[in-house]
Design an enzyme around this catalytic site. Structure first.
Site, short mmCIF file in Angstrom:
data_model
loop_
_atom_site.label_atom_id
_atom_site.label_comp_id
_atom_site.label_asym_id
_atom_site.label_seq_id
_atom_site.Cartn_x
_atom_site.Cartn_y
_atom_site.Cartn_z
CG ASP A 258 -1.77 -1.28 1.26
OD1 ASP A 258 -2.28 -1.68 0.22
OD2 ASP A 258 -1.84 -1.88 2.35
CE LYS B 285 3.33 -2.47 -4.54
NZ LYS B 285 2.82 -2.31 -3.19
N GLY C 146 -4.19 -4.44 -4.43
CA GLY C 146 -5.14 -3.45 -4.91
C GLY C 146 -4.41 -2.19 -5.29
CG HIS C 147 -1.85 -1.61 -8.04
ND1 HIS C 147 -1.16 -1.61 -6.87
CD2 HIS C 147 -1.19 -2.43 -8.87
CE1 HIS C 147 -0.12 -2.41 -6.98
NE2 HIS C 147 -0.12 -2.93 -8.18
CB THR D 299 -6.63 -10.51 1.46
OG1 THR D 299 -6.07 -11.58 0.69
CG2 THR D 299 -5.59 -9.44 1.68
CD GLN E 203 0.56 -9.02 -2.40
OE1 GLN E 203 1.27 -9.76 -3.08
NE2 GLN E 203 -0.65 -8.71 -2.74
CB VAL F 159 2.58 16.34 -3.83
CG1 VAL F 159 4.04 16.43 -3.44
CG2 VAL F 159 2.37 16.80 -5.27
P1 IMP Z 1 -2.58 -12.92 2.05
O1 IMP Z 1 -1.67 -12.35 1.02
O2 IMP Z 1 -4.04 -12.71 1.75
O3 IMP Z 1 -2.26 -14.35 2.37
O4 IMP Z 1 -2.33 -12.12 3.42
C1 IMP Z 1 -1.10 -12.21 4.14
C2 IMP Z 1 -0.71 -10.87 4.73
O5 IMP Z 1 -0.37 -9.98 3.67
C3 IMP Z 1 -1.82 -10.17 5.52
O6 IMP Z 1 -1.24 -9.48 6.60
C4 IMP Z 1 -2.41 -9.20 4.51
O7 IMP Z 1 -3.02 -8.09 5.13
C5 IMP Z 1 -1.15 -8.79 3.76
N1 IMP Z 1 -1.42 -8.32 2.39
C6 IMP Z 1 -1.71 -9.07 1.31
N2 IMP Z 1 -1.85 -8.31 0.23
C7 IMP Z 1 -1.63 -7.04 0.60
C8 IMP Z 1 -1.61 -5.79 -0.09
O8 IMP Z 1 -1.79 -5.68 -1.31
N3 IMP Z 1 -1.34 -4.70 0.68
C9 IMP Z 1 -1.07 -4.78 2.00
N4 IMP Z 1 -1.08 -5.93 2.68
C10 IMP Z 1 -1.35 -7.05 1.99
#
Ligand code: IMP
Length: 430
Positions: free
Chosen positions: A13, A16, A40-41, A128, A223, A416
């Site tokens: 988050d 990117k 999520g972008h 998630t 991620q 910004v």
């Molecule tokens: P998973 O990828 O759903 O297995 O989640 C594993 C961990 O990665 C959890 O703490 C999620 O909140 C975190 N996570 C997965 N995808 C994202 C993302 O795109 N942004 C931030 N955290 C993420």
């Protein structure tokens, strides 16, 4: 061989997507190499918001071929829904290429993600719940179904029968859930083939053809570094390798194909889900609340509130190493504008009084470290109209200089605001 990687240096988050979008303009291919729709972008173009999960951000440019690489895990229903959403907004999605080697997220993966999280109770990872971990686990176990399996109904059924027997056993006997029906899964998945078939391709070949022709190829990480399965804050990580090295396996290129690695750093830190977070501004902290509110720090897909904290330069330095970052790009600087002073973590102090200038490898140490901060003055005014570095107040420039020094590599971009044009290109990158 001009390959560029965009990678998050924190827990995801970082924003990117906006740099992918920015650099996609000069690229031929934009390639996702890991993760799935846990990502999520959000991209804002002319005031219109595009929330993307699986499709690479480059889809918004007509000249870009967006690629979903072999290292991505794909829920086909989600992919089709995203294509529909884009088409409804007038975006042509026919150029999308989908690796036949990418693994499919199946209904039992999603179900297992949900029930295992519940089973873990207080020790849950805060995933998630999109089935990401179970899908990568099956890939490693060599019982995964891949996109290419959809092309042969008989093979798809055979592989499904084999794996479903075990999955249903676990679902019913361990988690007391109803077994899933193979006929139903087959019918649902194979019905999606006509939509997916034109997109399925040999993406490794495609990427190499572009590289060989000297075209710009942008590898888009989902991620981030500290969610990396090997180098993140295990077990509070995702199940893939978001670090720049993940491009090699997830897109099928060698390290020498990568020329530039841009580490994206949010001007502060956030994390969703469980796990250690040394600079966290815990629940109720007024600065933390201000960061969440001004930064709209809620998950793009899940809506979950992100945990806020100060910028952690110990982690940033380590991320620069892990990814071989050639440069960094800072996002959301404007979110800090109302704060009277800003803190940056420059070291940790352990429980034993020891000072750490690097991220300690041992989980028990990391969980207990206290951040050592340097405090800088805030700038007390909005900066969202800045287009050149000279437009920024001196305090903001000092903050950026300090972060750049700590990172040890040049800072090339600063954002910004959420729009495409709210990007300050730093003089060296111009
Ligand atoms: P998973 O990828 O759903 O297995 O989640 C594993 C961990 O990665 C959890 O703490 C999620 O909140 C975190 N996570 C997965 N995808 C994202 C993302 O795109 N942004 C931030 N955290 C993420």
């Amino acid at each position: 061989m001009p390959g560029t990687v965009i990678v998050g240096t924190q827990w995801g988050d970082e924003g990117k997507g906006r740099f992918v979008d920015y650099l996609a303009e000069q690229s031929s291919l934009v390639v996702r190499y890991q993760g799935g729709h846990n990502a999520g972008h959000t991209i804002v173009v002319d005031g219109e918001v595009f929330a993307l999960q699986l499709v690479p951000s480059g889809v918004l440019y007509r000249h870009v071929t967006p690629v979903i690489g072999n290292g991505v895990v794909v829920d086909p229903a989600v992919l089709i829904a995203e294509l529909d959403m884009l088409e409804a907004k007038g975006v042509d999605t026919s150029r999308l290429r989908l690796s036949g080697n990418a693994h499919l997220i199946m209904p039992y993966h999603t179900e297992l993600d949900r029930v295992t999280e519940r089973y873990l109770g207080q020790n849950k990872l805060g995933t998630t719940k999109r089935g990401i971990g179970p899908t990568y686990a099956d890939k490693a176990l060599r019982v995964g179904l891949r996109v290419q399996d959809l092309l042969d109904a008989k093979i798809f059924r055979q592989k499904l029968d084999l794996v479903l027997r075990e999955k249903n056993g676990v679902l019913a006997k361990v988690y007391n859930r109803l077994p899933l029906d193979a006929d139903e899964i087959c019918a649902t998945y194979l019905a999606m083939l006509p939509r997916l078939e034109p997109l399925i391709d040999d993406t490794v070949h495609l990427v190499h053809e572009a590289l060989d022709a000297g075209q710009e190829v942008l590898f888009e990480g989902a991620q981030a570094t500290y969610l990396d399965l090997d180098h993140g804050t295990y077990p509070f990580v995702t199940s893939s390798n978001p670090i720049a090295g993940g491009v090699c396996t997830g897109a099928g290129v060698g390290p020498r194909a990568i020329e530039r690695v841009i580490g994206v750093v949010k001007a502060y830190t956030t994390r969703v889900g469980s796990g250690p977070f040394p600079t966290e501004l815990a629940d109720g902290d007024a600065t933390g609340e201000a960061l969440v509110e001004r930064g709209h720090e809620f998950g793009t897909n899940t809506g979950r509130r992100r945990r806020p904290g100060w910028l952690d330069a110990v982690m940033l330095r380590h991320a620069v190493r892990l990814n071989s970052c050639s440069e960094i790009a800072v996002t959301k600087l404007d979110v800090l504008s109302t704060l009277p002073e800003l803190k940056v973590c420059v070291a940790y102090e352990g429980d034993d009084g020891k000072r750490y200038e690097h991220v300690p490898y041992h989980q028990s140490v990391l969980h207990k470290v206290r951040p050592v901060y340097e405090t800088l003055p805030g700038w007390g005014g909005e900066i969202d109209g800045a287009t050149r570095v000279e437009d920024l107040p001196p305090e903001a420039r000092d903050y950026l200089r300090f972060v750049e020094e700590l990172a040890g590599v040049p800072m090339t971009f600063v954002s910004v605001g959420p729009s495409r044009d709210q990007t300050v290109v730093m003089p060296r990158a111009a």
